[in-house]
Design a protein around this motif. Structure first.
Motif, PDB file in Angstrom:
ATOM      1  N   PRO A  31       0.421  12.730  -0.695  1.00 22.87           N
ATOM      2  CA  PRO A  31      -1.019  12.378  -0.511  1.00 22.87           C
ATOM      3  C   PRO A  31      -1.027  11.187  -1.308  1.00 22.87           C
ATOM      4  N   THR A  32      -0.677   9.829  -0.713  1.00 24.27           N
ATOM      5  CA  THR A  32      -0.432   8.572  -1.450  1.00 24.27           C
ATOM      6  C   THR A  32      -1.811   8.092  -1.933  1.00 24.27           C
ATOM      7  N   GLU A  33      -2.902   8.660  -1.418  1.00 25.97           N
ATOM      8  CA  GLU A  33      -4.208   8.141  -1.900  1.00 25.97           C
ATOM      9  C   GLU A  33      -4.558   8.535  -3.485  1.00 25.97           C
ATOM     10  N   ARG A  34      -3.632   9.655  -3.801  1.00 30.27           N
ATOM     11  CA  ARG A  34      -4.002  10.147  -5.205  1.00 30.27           C
ATOM     12  C   ARG A  34      -3.188   9.308  -6.364  1.00 30.27           C
ATOM     13  N   LEU A  35      -2.306   8.315  -5.789  1.00 29.87           N
ATOM     14  CA  LEU A  35      -1.664   7.490  -6.682  1.00 29.87           C
ATOM     15  C   LEU A  35      -2.668   6.483  -7.299  1.00 29.87           C
ATOM     16  N   THR A  36      -3.815   6.116  -6.541  1.00 25.03           N
ATOM     17  CA  THR A  36      -4.630   5.131  -7.012  1.00 25.03           C
ATOM     18  C   THR A  36      -5.783   5.624  -7.694  1.00 25.03           C
ATOM     19  N   ASP A  37      -5.867   6.967  -8.163  1.00 21.81           N
ATOM     20  CA  ASP A  37      -6.930   7.502  -9.084  1.00 21.81           C
ATOM     21  C   ASP A  37      -7.107   6.146 -10.193  1.00 21.81           C
TER      22      ASP A  37
ATOM     23  N   SER B 117       0.770  -1.159   0.075  1.00 24.18           N
ATOM     24  CA  SER B 117      -0.080  -0.067   0.036  1.00 24.18           C
ATOM     25  C   SER B 117       0.875   1.160  -0.221  1.00 24.18           C
ATOM     26  N   ASP B 118       2.137   1.151   0.511  1.00 26.42           N
ATOM     27  CA  ASP B 118       3.025   2.133   0.307  1.00 26.42           C
ATOM     28  C   ASP B 118       4.169   2.029  -0.534  1.00 26.42           C
TER      29      ASP B 118
END
Length: 386
Positions: free
Chosen positions: A337-343, A152-153
């Motif tokens: 903002p790691t969550e932006r990588l999974t757009d 996840s990271d």
């Protein structure tokens, strides 16, 4: 979704060949290139970082010396090109040499305040870098092609052979193939290729009739191909290795001009023109990322650095474009903002459309190419978006 990166690429292409391939363990497929003169030109100096707080600090962890030093330098040069081509002033990318130890390089990068790590190149270095980065909540975008290190990271940006095999096998099935055989090398790469083929066939109600393993670096692939031919019962054969060995196997598997068996390969075939000079290879298929933008990139790279880039260096360029895209909503000095990588919509880069799954695996839009007489053609174009 893709607007910013498309504009960035437009600038790059306004200012922006392929060679024989080798495999860097855990690092993907690369092209041979001569050493770059003055290899540190244009790279930031980690010993004299400025104290400005207006830019996002991003670390590039690659080897700059040793066995893979030329590959790492090519990636570093590509990141510099991306900054120059886009005119970006919101990122400060500092390069750290992992040849002296990936863990110590990561420790220095974190001490310098970097909030995102691009790299490392090698799969075997991911664990050491992650051990330093995870407590600091700094994600990795690794250039490895080994999806087993994805987390996840930890986001795997390399061109995974599993995806190439799946794309080609599905295309072959669409053309009528049902019974497959495989020639795969002993070792990890062969295991990955064979597992990907099995999974692809299971989901499409096709079957793996038989397979043979061979030892790389000798003529055992000829013996393995001969045993496969004697056994028969298949209409398509996957040859899970590079062009040189594939050509040797093809001569045993089929007669020149024969329609069957169909031959399919992996991303290791990309860029090797020798395939097109062998009669038994005519009509063979393999999948790889699109090459159109790479050719323009390679010309621009050579004009700047006096050498052809390694093929894998586009990952460095695209990683910068990706960082710039996300930096629009990222406040300097704060957690990336790691969550932006999974757009879900993914991103566009030199190697076409790609996106990261929540598992950290990078999914690539690949095209299927067909081997012709002296040239390659696109049998099935890569999707332009997800």
């Amino acid at each position: 979704m893709f607007g910013y990166l498309k504009r960035s690429l437009a600038v790059a292409m306004a200012t922006l060949t392929l060679a024989a391939c080798q495999v860097i363990p855990g690092g993907g497929t690369v092209d041979r290139a001569p050493p770059v003169e003055n290899p540190n030109a244009g790279l930031p100096d980690a010993e004299s970082l400025p104290t400005d707080e207006a830019r996002h600090r991003v670390a590039l962890l690659v080897p700059l010396s040793g066995t893979n030093g030329e590959v790492g330098q090519s990636i570093a040069n590509a990141t510099t090109m991306a900054l120059l081509d886009t005119g970006a002033d919101s990122l400060r990318i500092t390069t750290y040499d992992t040849a002296g130890g990936a863990e110590s390089a990561a420790r220095r990068a974190l001490a310098d305040g970097n909030k995102l790590i691009l790299g490392p190149l090698l799969r075997d270095n991911v664990g050491a870098v992650l051990a330093q980065a995870r407590p600091a909540q700094v994600p990795l975008i690794t250039f490895s092609n080994d999806i087993s290190v994805a987390r996840s990271d930890v986001f795997v940006m390399g061109h995974a052979p599993e995806q190439s095999v799946a794309r080609t096998a599905n295309f072959a099935i669409d053309q009528g193939a049902r019974n497959f055989a495989a020639l795969v090398p002993s070792g990890e790469y062969g295991d990955r290729v064979l597992a990907a083929l099995r999974l692809s066939l299971e989901t499409r109600n096709a079957r793996l009739v038989t397979f043979e393993r061979f030892d790389r670096g000798n003529r055992s692939i000829i013996s393995a191909a001969g045993r496969l031919r004697e056994r028969g019962g298949y209409d398509t054969v996957l040859i899970g290795d590079g062009a040189r060995l594939a050509i040797m196997a093809a001569a045993e598997l089929k007669d020149a001009g024969a329609a069957l068996p169909s031959l399919i390969g992996t991303e290791l075939w990309a860029g090797d023109i020798s395939l097109t000079q062998n009669a038994q290879m005519r009509g063979a298929w393999f999948a790889a990322v699109p090459d159109e933008r790479y050719r323009q990139f390679a010309q621009s790279y050579e004009s700047r650095f006096g050498a052809q880039p390694y093929r894998i260096s586009t990952l460095g360029y695209d990683a910068v474009l990706l960082s710039l895209r996300i930096a629009r909503d990222w406040r300097p000095g704060t957690r990336f903002p790691t969550e932006r990588l999974t757009d879900d919509g993914g991103f566009i880069g030199l190697d076409g459309a790609f996106r990261f799954l929540g598992t950290g695996v990078g999914e690539r839009a690949m095209e299927v190419r067909q081997v012709g007489n002296g040239t390659f053609s696109v049998a099935d174009p890569a999707p332009t978006r997800f």
